[in-house]
Structure formats: C-alpha cells, structure tokens
Design a protein around this motif. Sequence first.
Motif, PDB file in Angstrom:
ATOM      1  N   ALA A  27       0.730  -1.259  -0.020  1.00 18.30           N
ATOM      2  CA  ALA A  27       0.033   0.098  -0.082  1.00 18.30           C
ATOM      3  C   ALA A  27       0.721   1.320  -0.007  1.00 18.30           C
ATOM      4  N   LEU A  28       1.761   1.120   0.897  1.00 17.12           N
ATOM      5  CA  LEU A  28       2.691   2.498   1.092  1.00 17.12           C
ATOM      6  C   LEU A  28       3.519   2.606  -0.347  1.00 17.12           C
ATOM      7  N   ALA A  29       4.174   1.594  -0.847  1.00 14.98           N
ATOM      8  CA  ALA A  29       4.701   1.480  -2.272  1.00 14.98           C
ATOM      9  C   ALA A  29       4.091   1.950  -3.222  1.00 14.98           C
ATOM     10  N   LEU A  30       2.818   1.512  -3.520  1.00 11.79           N
ATOM     11  CA  LEU A  30       1.940   1.875  -4.277  1.00 11.79           C
ATOM     12  C   LEU A  30       1.445   3.262  -4.455  1.00 11.79           C
ATOM     13  N   SER A  31       1.487   4.191  -3.002  1.00  9.37           N
ATOM     14  CA  SER A  31       1.263   5.448  -2.786  1.00  9.37           C
ATOM     15  C   SER A  31       2.317   6.327  -3.080  1.00  9.37           C
ATOM     16  N   GLY A  32       3.514   5.723  -3.350  1.00  9.70           N
ATOM     17  CA  GLY A  32       4.785   6.684  -3.414  1.00  9.70           C
ATOM     18  C   GLY A  32       5.604   6.612  -2.082  1.00  9.70           C
ATOM     19  N   ASN A  33       5.101   6.203  -1.071  1.00  7.29           N
ATOM     20  CA  ASN A  33       5.799   6.307   0.224  1.00  7.29           C
ATOM     21  C   ASN A  33       7.031   5.256   0.247  1.00  7.29           C
ATOM     22  N   LYS A  34       7.881   5.375  -0.563  1.00  7.27           N
ATOM     23  CA  LYS A  34       8.728   4.450  -0.732  1.00  7.27           C
ATOM     24  C   LYS A  34       9.862   4.349   0.837  1.00  7.27           C
ATOM     25  N   GLU A  35      10.191   5.224   1.531  1.00 10.81           N
ATOM     26  CA  GLU A  35      11.009   4.875   2.386  1.00 10.81           C
ATOM     27  C   GLU A  35      10.330   3.999   3.741  1.00 10.81           C
ATOM     28  N   GLU A  36       9.059   4.524   3.688  1.00  9.28           N
ATOM     29  CA  GLU A  36       8.263   3.729   4.717  1.00  9.28           C
ATOM     30  C   GLU A  36       7.775   2.357   4.321  1.00  9.28           C
ATOM     31  N   ALA A  37       7.812   2.440   3.085  1.00  6.97           N
ATOM     32  CA  ALA A  37       7.221   0.838   2.326  1.00  6.97           C
ATOM     33  C   ALA A  37       8.539   0.007   2.745  1.00  6.97           C
ATOM     34  N   LYS A  38       9.753   0.625   2.421  1.00  5.11           N
ATOM     35  CA  LYS A  38      10.901  -0.267   2.911  1.00  5.11           C
ATOM     36  C   LYS A  38      10.851  -0.808   4.195  1.00  5.11           C
ATOM     37  N   THR A  39      10.747   0.178   5.143  1.00  2.72           N
ATOM     38  CA  THR A  39      10.665  -0.221   6.573  1.00  2.72           C
ATOM     39  C   THR A  39       9.496  -1.458   6.861  1.00  2.72           C
ATOM     40  N   ALA A  40       8.452  -1.225   6.147  1.00  2.38           N
ATOM     41  CA  ALA A  40       7.342  -2.310   6.228  1.00  2.38           C
ATOM     42  C   ALA A  40       7.854  -3.824   5.676  1.00  2.38           C
ATOM     43  N   PHE A  41       8.370  -3.653   4.578  1.00  2.00           N
ATOM     44  CA  PHE A  41       8.964  -4.784   4.065  1.00  2.00           C
ATOM     45  C   PHE A  41      10.181  -5.485   4.921  1.00  2.00           C
ATOM     46  N   ALA A  42      10.969  -4.739   5.398  1.00  2.00           N
ATOM     47  CA  ALA A  42      12.029  -5.178   6.314  1.00  2.00           C
ATOM     48  C   ALA A  42      11.612  -5.878   7.514  1.00  2.00           C
ATOM     49  N   ALA A  43      10.340  -5.731   7.775  1.00  2.00           N
ATOM     50  CA  ALA A  43       9.909  -6.597   8.960  1.00  2.00           C
ATOM     51  C   ALA A  43       9.299  -7.888   8.542  1.00  2.00           C
ATOM     52  N   VAL A  44       9.427  -8.084   7.416  1.00  2.00           N
ATOM     53  CA  VAL A  44       8.623  -9.390   6.906  1.00  2.00           C
ATOM     54  C   VAL A  44       9.742 -10.494   6.939  1.00  2.00           C
ATOM     55  N   ASN A  45       9.446 -11.567   7.544  1.00  2.00           N
ATOM     56  CA  ASN A  45      10.009 -12.759   7.732  1.00  2.00           C
ATOM     57  C   ASN A  45       9.449 -14.057   7.037  1.00  2.00           C
ATOM     58  N   GLY A  46      10.359 -15.124   7.281  1.00  2.00           N
ATOM     59  CA  GLY A  46       9.768 -16.284   6.851  1.00  2.00           C
ATOM     60  C   GLY A  46       9.674 -16.641   5.371  1.00  2.00           C
ATOM     61  N   ALA A  47       8.571 -17.412   4.781  1.00  2.00           N
ATOM     62  CA  ALA A  47       8.368 -17.627   3.626  1.00  2.00           C
ATOM     63  C   ALA A  47       8.253 -16.299   2.773  1.00  2.00           C
ATOM     64  N   ARG A  48       7.820 -15.330   3.545  1.00  2.35           N
ATOM     65  CA  ARG A  48       7.474 -14.283   2.441  1.00  2.35           C
ATOM     66  C   ARG A  48       8.781 -13.263   2.222  1.00  2.35           C
ATOM     67  N   THR A  49       9.790 -13.506   2.819  1.00  2.00           N
ATOM     68  CA  THR A  49      10.932 -12.898   2.711  1.00  2.00           C
ATOM     69  C   THR A  49      11.516 -12.346   1.280  1.00  2.00           C
ATOM     70  N   ASP A  50      11.481 -13.421   0.454  1.00  2.00           N
ATOM     71  CA  ASP A  50      12.022 -13.172  -0.868  1.00  2.00           C
ATOM     72  C   ASP A  50      11.010 -12.147  -1.589  1.00  2.00           C
ATOM     73  N   LEU A  51       9.914 -12.544  -1.088  1.00  2.00           N
ATOM     74  CA  LEU A  51       8.686 -11.674  -2.031  1.00  2.00           C
ATOM     75  C   LEU A  51       8.974 -10.148  -1.512  1.00  2.00           C
ATOM     76  N   ALA A  52       9.184  -9.718  -0.187  1.00  2.00           N
ATOM     77  CA  ALA A  52       9.242  -8.338   0.307  1.00  2.00           C
ATOM     78  C   ALA A  52      10.549  -7.953  -0.612  1.00  2.00           C
ATOM     79  N   LYS A  53      11.421  -8.670  -0.624  1.00  2.00           N
ATOM     80  CA  LYS A  53      12.822  -8.210  -1.019  1.00  2.00           C
ATOM     81  C   LYS A  53      12.586  -7.681  -2.886  1.00  2.00           C
TER      82      LYS A  53
END
Length: 420
Positions: free
Chosen positions: A381-407
């Motif tokens: 949601a943050l990425a598609l709204s153009g809020n890149k830095e906050e989006a990266k923070t959210a993706f950095a909190a992703v672990n487990g099977a979704r890690t590569d997807l977040a990357k």
Amino acid sequence: MKKISTLLLGAALTLGMVSSPLLSPAFAKKKEEPKDTNTFKPELSKEFRAAIAPVDKAVKDKDFATAQAKLTEAAAVAKLPDEKFYVANFQLQIGQEIKDQALQFKGIEGMLESGSQAAAPNRAKLLFYSGQAAYSNKDYPTAISRLTEAEQAGNQNVDVYLLLAESYFKQEQIPTGLGYVERAVQLETAAGRKAPEDWYKRAASVAYSAKQMPEVAKWTRLQVAAYPTAENWRSALLIYRDTGTLDSPATLDLYRLMRASKAITSERDFYEYAQLASDRGLPGEAVAVIDEGVSAGKLNKATPGISDVYKSSSEKLAADKASLPASEKASATGKDGRIAQSTAEAFLSYGDYAKAAELYKMALTKGSVDTNVVNTRLGIALALSGNKEEAKTAFAAVNGARTDLAKFWVEWLDQPITGA
C-alpha cells in the motif's frame, strides 16, 4: 556468463617472460655484462647455451619442426632451474605457433615446476593458464586447484572467478560456484563496470537446475536490479512463482508486483490474478484486472472461465463497496486487528492505498494477525502510494516464507522498470 576461450595463452611476450633476445647466438658467447641487480640473469651452463641457441634461431625463422627437434636435444641437457624454465618457455611459444594445446600446457607446467626465479613474476598468470587448460581438458579438480593458487598468487581477474565458478558447477558444488560468480560481479562493480547480464542468467539457471530456490530468487533479483526491464521482471517473477513455495495469498501479492512492474503480458497471468482476487473476496480488484487485460488485448470477456469470474465479481461490487464504511468503524472497535486487516484488504483492492495503510497499521497495533502478511501488504500500500522509505521499513519487517517476496518489492522500489 562471459565467454572464456579454450586457451588464452599469450606466449612469452604476453606473459612478459624472458623472450628470445636473451637466447640469441651472441648471448651464447657468454659476453661479460655490467652488473644490474634489477635484471634477471639466468644461470645456464655452457652446454645448455650451445643446445638452446639453435632452438632460438629456428623459432625466429619460424621453422618449428626444427625448433621442436632441437628443443628435445636441449631438454636432455637441461639440469638447472633456469635451463628447465627456458625449455618450457620455448615449448609454450612453439605450442602456440603450431596451435598444439598439449605442448602449450606442457610448457606452462614446466615453467611452474622449474624452480626458476624467472617464473615468479608470471606465476599468477601461469597458474591461471594452467587452470584454464585443465578445465578445457575436463580435469575440474586440477582446474580448481590451479585457479585457487592463481587467486592466492594475486591474480584476481574476473576470468579467474568465472572459471572457478564453472569448475565448481561441473563438480556439483553449486553454492561455492555461485559465490565465485558473485565475487566476479563485485569486482566489476568495484571497477565501475556493469557485469554482463549473462552472468546473472547463468547463476540463476544453475541454481534453478539444482533446485536451490533461495539462490534462484537472489540471482533473479540481482538481475532485475542491474537490468530492470519489464521482460526481466516478468522472467524473474514467473520463475519465483513457479518455485512452488508460495501459498495463494502470497501469490496474489506477487501478481500485484507483476502488475506494478508491467510484467503481466499473457492471458494466463491476467486470468490467474483475477481468479485469486475473486477467491480472496476482492471483486473490485478482479474486475479491474480483467478490464486491464481486455484493454491490453490479452483477454476476451466472453472466454469461459474469464466470463464467469468477471460476472460474479461484477455482481458483488456494489454490496462490497457499500459495506466499507461499517467495516471501517468496526475495525476501530474490534478487540483485535482481524477486522482492520480484512477492511484494509478491501481498500487496497480498490486502490485506496492511504486508507489501506492506515488500517493495516491499526491491525498491527491491535494484534492477533499474521504480521508477515500484514507487513507485506502495508508495504505494498505504501509503495503504490509513493511512500518508498516507509514501504521499505514495512518490507524489512517481513520474515519467513515471504522474505524473498518482500525483497522483490524493495527491488522494485529501488529500480523501477527502464524499458519494455
């Protein structure tokens, strides 16, 4: 990867070795010369000087048959380290001239094993050529040994790393080989050059064949980072999708990235995306995706399956949108974050990214939700709204099977597509 020829032997001049002027007939006369501590002075017996001089002459005359015959005679009297080095040096030169790889290899090995100080300045190059020859002869353990020695001797050319990578691949030591490809890429980057795209493709292909899916994801991400075209995004994401490690919710988020990166180009992509959205109770997203596919000339609404998804989703749109205000209020009063997450999903599917992000944050605060899923979608949601830095923070909190997807999403944020 970068093509490595069967043998890249540069003979004496390319290697910077002692070359024929030192072996001229005049040299054989043992003329006194002033001392020069910076010049290599070979230790050669009178007998060897007499034997090697005809070889030198024949090489200069390009009479290589005579040169080989005379070299055999000189080899028979070569006893000292420098004498053995000279014999081997001529074997390399003659082997190159007559395109005899076996003789070239013999010369390289002879120089390395001669014990002559003349070999020292060229040892790193000689070891590389030795390893290269061993590789071309499919002697991969020897290739690895020689190339490793070459690196330790100071030869850190990318060809050393690429050939080491291929040698390890041939030995089914995939992780080690991939490590050497990565070092080659790093070396190119440090030199201010862009590593060829084929290097990334080769690494991803080898990892895929070996079913090492985390490495597949890594190398396809690196490829789109360096070459962020829509075609590469599509290839990388489809390979990742087809690894079989994603559940349906994660696959939906992958299709969202394909949509954002302009990587959806086939009927199957549009249809499967729409079907997943419909199955997850997101009629607005399903309708929007099908409409995009039709506009792109990839879908026909009348096609069985597609028409069913479109019809059922369209019929749910009005009621789904009408329920959002009440769901939003219930999110605030809910005892946990599940209602907030569900409502955020709906707003995300309709493209109201600001509202979706607000509700995802609420869901995380209230708890009782899958934080990896919520953080992934908060990042989207943050990425598609153009809020890149906050989006990266959210993706950095992703672990487990979704890690590569977040990357992959982070990679898209850093490197949006640059071409079709």
